[in-house]
Design a protein around this motif. Sequence first.
Motif, PDB file in Angstrom:
ATOM      1  N   TRP A 522       0.789  -1.137   0.044  1.00 38.23           N
ATOM      2  CA  TRP A 522      -0.047   0.025  -0.155  1.00 38.23           C
ATOM      3  C   TRP A 522       0.786   1.244  -0.146  1.00 38.23           C
ATOM      4  O   TRP A 522       0.554   2.185  -0.345  1.00 38.23           O
ATOM      5  N   THR A 579       3.873   6.505   8.691  1.00 40.05           N
ATOM      6  CA  THR A 579       2.955   5.958   7.770  1.00 40.05           C
ATOM      7  C   THR A 579       2.466   4.636   8.094  1.00 40.05           C
ATOM      8  O   THR A 579       1.476   4.121   7.998  1.00 40.05           O
ATOM      9  N   ASP A 582       0.152   4.911  10.820  1.00 41.47           N
ATOM     10  CA  ASP A 582      -1.411   5.018  10.194  1.00 41.47           C
ATOM     11  C   ASP A 582      -1.715   3.794   9.911  1.00 41.47           C
ATOM     12  O   ASP A 582      -3.015   3.438   9.954  1.00 41.47           O
ATOM     13  N   PHE A 583      -0.862   3.024   9.024  1.00 40.79           N
ATOM     14  CA  PHE A 583      -1.410   1.702   8.670  1.00 40.79           C
ATOM     15  C   PHE A 583      -1.945   0.787   9.776  1.00 40.79           C
ATOM     16  O   PHE A 583      -3.099   0.115   9.597  1.00 40.79           O
ATOM     17  N   ALA A 585      -2.883   1.690  12.650  1.00 45.80           N
ATOM     18  CA  ALA A 585      -4.040   2.378  13.191  1.00 45.80           C
ATOM     19  C   ALA A 585      -5.578   2.063  12.520  1.00 45.80           C
ATOM     20  O   ALA A 585      -6.421   2.124  13.021  1.00 45.80           O
ATOM     21  N   GLY A 586      -5.078   1.911  11.106  1.00 46.77           N
ATOM     22  CA  GLY A 586      -6.189   1.620  10.322  1.00 46.77           C
ATOM     23  C   GLY A 586      -6.631   0.072  10.279  1.00 46.77           C
ATOM     24  O   GLY A 586      -7.284  -0.176   9.428  1.00 46.77           O
ATOM     25  N   GLY A 587      -6.031  -0.712  11.098  1.00 49.62           N
ATOM     26  CA  GLY A 587      -6.470  -2.183  11.280  1.00 49.62           C
ATOM     27  C   GLY A 587      -5.387  -3.075  10.667  1.00 49.62           C
ATOM     28  O   GLY A 587      -5.377  -4.251  10.916  1.00 49.62           O
ATOM     29  N   HIS A 731      -1.090   4.330  -1.817  1.00 51.02           N
ATOM     30  CA  HIS A 731      -1.182   5.496  -1.229  1.00 51.02           C
ATOM     31  C   HIS A 731      -1.030   6.610  -2.150  1.00 51.02           C
ATOM     32  O   HIS A 731       0.327   6.570  -2.731  1.00 51.02           O
TER      33      HIS A 731
END
Length: 833
Positions: A522, A579, A582-583, A585-587, A731
């Motif tokens: 991603w 990043t 963030d990845f 934190a998004g599961g 991304h």
Amino acid sequence: MKTHVKALVVGGGAVGTAIAYHLGKAGWDTMLLERDELTCGSTWHAAGLLPLFNMSFATSHIHDYSVKFYKTLEAETGLNPGFSVVGNLRMAQSQARMDEYMLYATTAETVGIPYEWLSPAQIKERWPLVRTEDLIGALFHPTDGYINPADVTMAMAKGARQFGVAIERKWQVDAYDWTGSEWRMTCTKMAEKGGNLVATDEQTVITAEHVVTATGNHAQRTARLLGLKIPAIPVEHQFIVTEPDPELLAYRKAGGAEHPVLRDADAKWYVREERGGWILGPYEEGAPARFKYAVPESFRADLFQLDLERIEEEYMSMIHRIPSSETVGLKDDFNGPICYTPDGNPLLGPAPGLRNMWLAEGFSFGITAAGGTGHYLAQMMVEGEAEIDMAALDPKRYGPWMTTEYAVQKNEECYSHVYVLHHPDEEREAARPLRTSPAYDRQKAKGAQFGQVNGWERPNYYGPVDAPDGFDREARSFRRGGWWPYAVEEAKAIREGVGLIDATAFAKHAVTGPGATAFLDWFTCNRLPKVGRINLTYALTTAGTVRSEYTIVRRGSDSYYLVSAGAWAAYDADFLRKTAEDFMAGGGEYVAIQDVTTQWGVFAIAGPKSRDVLNNLVRDAVPETVLSNKRFPWLSVRDIELGMVPTMALRVAYTGELGWELHHPIEMQTHLWDRLMDAGEAHGLKLVGARAQNWLRQEKSYRAFGTELGRDATPLEAGLDRFVDLSKDFHGKAAMEATGIRSSCVTVLVDGPEDADPWGREALYSGGQLVGRLTSGGYSAAFDRSIGMGYVRPNLAQPGQRLEVKMFDRLWPAEITEESPYDPSNETIRKDG
């Protein structure tokens, strides 16, 4: 006073006020806090000059915006910012200085900055008080001049208030805390007591989604509060104001136009008119850094004692240049702190390791930069990216290795170098050597002339073994310097034989964990390599432009080794970590990011004979087949043994020749170096520096981050379609596709001057119209012509298209070549053996 805002700006000088103005204009609920009064830092004692001259593409845009913006403030706010558009005259006493101006001028054209050339006679005709017989000429910017720093700040403050910005004075931030979603600041009310500014018992807490620090001379205090290293430390800058000059008064009374800001760079000063007299501002040797750790509580809008002996030489040269000033007395003097950074550019952008914390520190030309800083930083904060590439100003260009003593030495050097000739091949010497690979002494003994990248010493080229001290200084030029013949031979060695390059400064990161594969898929735009293979790929910004370039080596199903540009180690590390957070934190599953730069040394060996050299060192049951295409194909990785050194060998070559990158335990580097030198002797192994490597990669049209690749161009605009997998989601993909092709990256061969090559800052023309700019330049040993890479209008980006390159105030013919003009089919790099 508000206790919650979307954006809090800390610092009420020209820079902080401009940022608050532009955030307010963008519609953000913004507040500015100033611990004392607006302009009470360096702003109040600044000379107010607005020089457009700058070798940096990004900084030139910032300065250009400021000059244009300031001219609109009175109509908007009703306050006159005191802008005197008298122009800026840069005089030259030598041809080398004129060469510098001509290089700058072609850069200025790419930004749209107007300029004129003046001969000594023309200078004398316009401004008869100026002595010109020892001048070569001058560069004149008619659209800039000087401004009243306090007035322009107050005008921006009024404009900010008109946009709803709250400005609070006498409040100091004493603590910053990130709650996970916003910043929580503990602020203390300040009050005057006995002429000093002291903290009271009154406190309040302010929360903000975003914080910008523009704290000027107080940057070290800010650094401690945030747990950061910020190499912004003030240096003394003094200027003097003379009594009225009778000859100047008579000249003006007779109708003479106000003199432009005069800059005699070879004499290291600027001069401008001030109420019938003159202001002299020198940039002398020996100006000391101040406030290394903090500004004393007792220091407000104060000054230091003047040191006239230190500027005596500059003062006498002013008298030489303006003879009428000799009998004029001194009226006033200023010696105040001006914040500097090691390279003279501000620290502007996201703070390392922190969320929604933005730095705007280290402005040595803060009045000039303020307006543009506010404009482009607001774009970054509000829209995600600025319209220009701001990476060159990013605070993370200095990594955690940076110390206070380093910043002090480099900032003092930077101050004294303001008017030193800024050769494109310039390498400043303070605080060096600092970061050295184990082979440094061996390389030095072989004649290596070093440059510095991210603090690392890296050979630029190899000169004579017995080269005297200062050899490299004397070799520098705006044309083909004394180092040029050595680089040519190094380039030829790799094309015809074999060369060895120290690439230890490469940034290296290990990315592992159960989420590593999904994250990198991603995070980057290319497909991931299979285990044991290598891919080149790009991480994009939210705007779809290039944020970083990586060579990804897949060591296992969820184990990756990433290699990127050495100058951007902290920049890349910060982006990777944020990043990945963030990845997750998004599961996403767990991802570990480890900076392993200092664990691995790197030698790049390349050339038709590179396999022959390595075959003498490989330890294997069948050593003669280890490096064959069957066992070790192009774009693959293998663990091999070279002598006693376990080596992670990558079948890649940034030079475009048959070659390998030899990543080795850094503690074993000297052993590997010695063995390579021994094995290479029979094959004519030549040591090669970064300058020849830069030329060679242009012959292959290999883009470089920081030149062709940056946050102002998408990978599709950079011509990297083959490294973009549009079948997957990644991304920045949607923004990249929506952007389209605004300009296209091309490689050009140039029939330029016999004694010069482009540097990568030059304007490109077609039919008399500006159509693009070079981003890299140099010499091609393979084609015996100058070479360059850059961007042009898409309709012109065709092989065979004729263009012109602006060099030394002339247009020279150039032709767009096919992609990878040297060995376009990659036969040499895939050569079997």
